[in-house]
Design an enzyme around this catalytic site. Sequence first.
Site, mmCIF file in Angstrom:
data_model
loop_
_atom_site.group_PDB
_atom_site.id
_atom_site.type_symbol
_atom_site.label_atom_id
_atom_site.label_comp_id
_atom_site.label_asym_id
_atom_site.label_seq_id
_atom_site.Cartn_x
_atom_site.Cartn_y
_atom_site.Cartn_z
ATOM 1 N N ARG A 100 5.799 14.852 36.455
ATOM 2 C CA ARG A 100 6.942 14.271 37.109
ATOM 3 C C ARG A 100 6.861 14.487 38.607
ATOM 4 O O ARG A 100 7.521 13.829 39.376
ATOM 5 C CB ARG A 100 8.204 14.903 36.546
ATOM 6 C CG ARG A 100 9.373 14.030 36.646
ATOM 7 C CD ARG A 100 10.589 14.699 36.093
ATOM 8 N NE ARG A 100 10.521 14.934 34.670
ATOM 9 C CZ ARG A 100 10.924 16.061 34.094
ATOM 10 N NH1 ARG A 100 11.366 17.055 34.822
ATOM 11 N NH2 ARG A 100 10.870 16.203 32.799
ATOM 12 N N TYR A 101 6.068 15.463 39.003
ATOM 13 C CA TYR A 101 5.857 15.736 40.417
ATOM 14 C C TYR A 101 4.375 15.529 40.703
ATOM 15 O O TYR A 101 3.535 15.790 39.841
ATOM 16 C CB TYR A 101 6.216 17.183 40.742
ATOM 17 C CG TYR A 101 7.641 17.570 40.422
ATOM 18 C CD1 TYR A 101 8.699 17.094 41.198
ATOM 19 C CD2 TYR A 101 7.922 18.419 39.359
ATOM 20 C CE1 TYR A 101 10.002 17.474 40.910
ATOM 21 C CE2 TYR A 101 9.223 18.797 39.079
ATOM 22 C CZ TYR A 101 10.265 18.325 39.853
ATOM 23 O OH TYR A 101 11.547 18.697 39.575
ATOM 24 N N ARG A 104 2.313 19.028 40.215
ATOM 25 C CA ARG A 104 2.518 19.906 39.060
ATOM 26 C C ARG A 104 2.462 19.100 37.769
ATOM 27 O O ARG A 104 2.976 17.984 37.732
ATOM 28 C CB ARG A 104 3.902 20.563 39.132
ATOM 29 C CG ARG A 104 3.993 21.727 40.089
ATOM 30 C CD ARG A 104 5.423 21.935 40.574
ATOM 31 N NE ARG A 104 5.749 20.978 41.623
ATOM 32 C CZ ARG A 104 6.972 20.813 42.131
ATOM 33 N NH1 ARG A 104 7.989 21.513 41.677
ATOM 34 N NH2 ARG A 104 7.176 19.931 43.086
ATOM 35 N N CYS A 113 7.720 27.474 17.914
ATOM 36 C CA CYS A 113 8.271 28.604 18.654
ATOM 37 C C CYS A 113 8.391 29.801 17.711
ATOM 38 O O CYS A 113 8.326 29.645 16.495
ATOM 39 C CB CYS A 113 9.661 28.254 19.196
ATOM 40 S SG CYS A 113 9.608 27.133 20.595
ATOM 41 N N CYS A 117 15.897 27.882 19.226
ATOM 42 C CA CYS A 117 17.172 27.987 19.939
ATOM 43 C C CYS A 117 18.015 26.762 19.635
ATOM 44 O O CYS A 117 17.528 25.631 19.709
ATOM 45 C CB CYS A 117 16.940 28.041 21.444
ATOM 46 S SG CYS A 117 15.748 29.276 21.927
ATOM 47 N N CYS A 120 17.967 23.940 22.222
ATOM 48 C CA CYS A 120 16.633 23.437 22.614
ATOM 49 C C CYS A 120 16.732 22.050 23.237
ATOM 50 O O CYS A 120 17.325 21.131 22.682
ATOM 51 C CB CYS A 120 15.711 23.374 21.406
ATOM 52 S SG CYS A 120 14.045 22.822 21.836
ATOM 53 N N ARG A 122 14.023 20.242 23.935
ATOM 54 C CA ARG A 122 12.978 19.403 23.336
ATOM 55 C C ARG A 122 13.148 19.337 21.825
ATOM 56 O O ARG A 122 12.176 19.229 21.091
ATOM 57 C CB ARG A 122 11.608 19.966 23.697
ATOM 58 C CG ARG A 122 10.933 19.191 24.785
ATOM 59 C CD ARG A 122 9.591 19.713 25.210
ATOM 60 N NE ARG A 122 9.584 19.729 26.650
ATOM 61 C CZ ARG A 122 9.318 20.787 27.384
ATOM 62 N NH1 ARG A 122 8.987 21.930 26.827
ATOM 63 N NH2 ARG A 122 9.362 20.711 28.691
ATOM 64 N N ASP A 281 20.923 20.621 29.320
ATOM 65 C CA ASP A 281 20.481 19.219 29.340
ATOM 66 C C ASP A 281 21.315 18.311 28.444
ATOM 67 O O ASP A 281 22.114 18.776 27.644
ATOM 68 C CB ASP A 281 19.014 19.132 28.894
ATOM 69 C CG ASP A 281 18.068 19.543 30.006
ATOM 70 O OD1 ASP A 281 18.406 19.320 31.184
ATOM 71 O OD2 ASP A 281 17.000 20.094 29.686
ATOM 72 N N ASP A 318 18.290 19.327 35.598
ATOM 73 C CA ASP A 318 17.104 18.506 35.387
ATOM 74 C C ASP A 318 17.622 17.092 35.156
ATOM 75 O O ASP A 318 18.298 16.826 34.160
ATOM 76 C CB ASP A 318 16.329 19.027 34.166
ATOM 77 C CG ASP A 318 14.826 18.893 34.365
ATOM 78 O OD1 ASP A 318 14.414 18.031 35.178
ATOM 79 O OD2 ASP A 318 14.075 19.636 33.714
ATOM 80 N N LYS A 325 14.123 18.002 39.105
ATOM 81 C CA LYS A 325 15.195 18.981 39.216
ATOM 82 C C LYS A 325 15.892 18.869 40.568
ATOM 83 O O LYS A 325 15.263 18.609 41.575
ATOM 84 C CB LYS A 325 14.623 20.393 39.074
ATOM 85 C CG LYS A 325 14.029 20.662 37.695
ATOM 86 C CD LYS A 325 13.429 22.047 37.663
ATOM 87 C CE LYS A 325 12.685 22.345 36.383
ATOM 88 N NZ LYS A 325 11.569 21.464 36.069
HETATM 89 C C1 LIG Z 1 10.379 22.008 35.795
HETATM 90 C C2 LIG Z 1 9.179 21.185 35.811
HETATM 91 C C3 LIG Z 1 8.114 21.495 36.656
HETATM 92 C C4 LIG Z 1 8.109 22.707 37.557
HETATM 93 O O1 LIG Z 1 9.062 22.688 38.518
HETATM 94 P P1 LIG Z 1 9.218 23.927 39.499
HETATM 95 O O2 LIG Z 1 10.431 23.606 40.278
HETATM 96 O O3 LIG Z 1 7.966 23.968 40.328
HETATM 97 O O4 LIG Z 1 9.321 25.144 38.661
HETATM 98 C C5 LIG Z 1 7.026 20.673 36.645
HETATM 99 N N1 LIG Z 1 6.958 19.593 35.845
HETATM 100 C C6 LIG Z 1 7.961 19.258 35.024
HETATM 101 C C7 LIG Z 1 7.829 18.062 34.176
HETATM 102 C C8 LIG Z 1 9.097 20.057 34.967
HETATM 103 O O5 LIG Z 1 10.095 19.746 34.121
#
Ligand SMILES: *Cc1c(COP(=O)(O)O)cnc(C)c1O
Length: 356
Positions: A100-101, A104, A113, A117, A120, A122, A281, A318, A325
């Site tokens: 999504r970023y 990352r 798991c 929970c 959850c 997911r 969520d 989120d 986020k």
């Molecule tokens: C939360 C998340 C991250 C990591 O986000 P940080 O703010 O760096 O902890 C990366 N990818 C996805 C899809 C996420 O949901």
Amino acid sequence: MAEEKESWKWQLTHRITTADELSKLINLTPEEKADIAENLGFFRMAITPYYASLMDKDDPLCPIRMQMIPSAAERVRGEFDLDDPLGEIKYNPAPNVVRRYPDRALLLVTMQCAAYCRHCTRRRVVGSTDCTITKEELRQALAYIERTPEIRDVLISGGDPFILETGALEEIIAAVRAIKHVEIIRIGTRVPVMLPMRIDRELTDMIRKYHPVWVNTHFNHPKELTPEAIRACEELADAGIPVGNQTVLLKGINDDAEILKKLFLGLVKARVRPYYLFQCDLSVGISHFRTPVEKGIEIMHSLTSSISGYAVPKYAIDLPSGGGKVTLGYNYVVSKEEKELVLENYLGKLYRYPAR
Ligand SMILES: *Cc1c(COP(=O)(O)O)cnc(C)c1O
């Protein structure tokens, strides 16, 4: 605990999955019994004997019980509920990868798991039985990360990666570490809370070979900070692994500044840094856990004004459909003009400060 109960495999094979087993340990209300029966097969119940031992025997509002025992409210579809609240299906460039970023990526290595929970996020995919990443899926996921040099941070998550055998997890971590542009590996796990005996020397000795590796865990309530759980966190920290914590703000469980203060201060003592406090969520069937965003902001205000910055996480939502986020907080800027700001301090006193 007797010695065999200290083995993580014993804990996993003896998980509590029925109302009958649970009622040997605690006094279930008739409603709880009915709710468990009705929800089985919908989103599974499985509780480690260790975590069940933290439950209050008589109080159905015990925060440990509420996180584990299904309730009829889960069958309610709330007005704003979404099947895929985080848009994880849409952002799936390779099997088991969510990106999504730009820098990352999330690598989901199992959908199992230690315990499930009720909140959850997911729950759409977690808990199904045949769900560890296959060699072919892993090959494709790694190939994607390999050909995407912007990715410098890989989050290994699930499900819970620490449920895997150390050898199986090592294969994954080693393969990610072999990708030159990946700087940081992160592991998301609730095992220190649900199955702390799993955090052993074999595991930490394996992980430390692949540094820098960070671990993010998921404590929600100070009752979870048992000597066993604290030892698990310390064992990770002793292996040079920075440990963070993500808490989910849950109505009736921890939507209270005093409870969270106790939790966050306890985490810092165990060398765990509170990282995020998440707004619950919009997954289907968990609307009864949601708190008003205003209340979250108020709690943040109360925390910020009374404890060290080390103990205060970021309050985050989120966003739906993969918006990522966004962090929220109390607004300490009372007014902002070209030359001067008026800022509020932790006691509510106002101060002028030059804008440049
Ligand atoms: C939360 C998340 C991250 C990591 O986000 P940080 O703010 O760096 O902890 C990366 N990818 C996805 C899809 C996420 O949901």
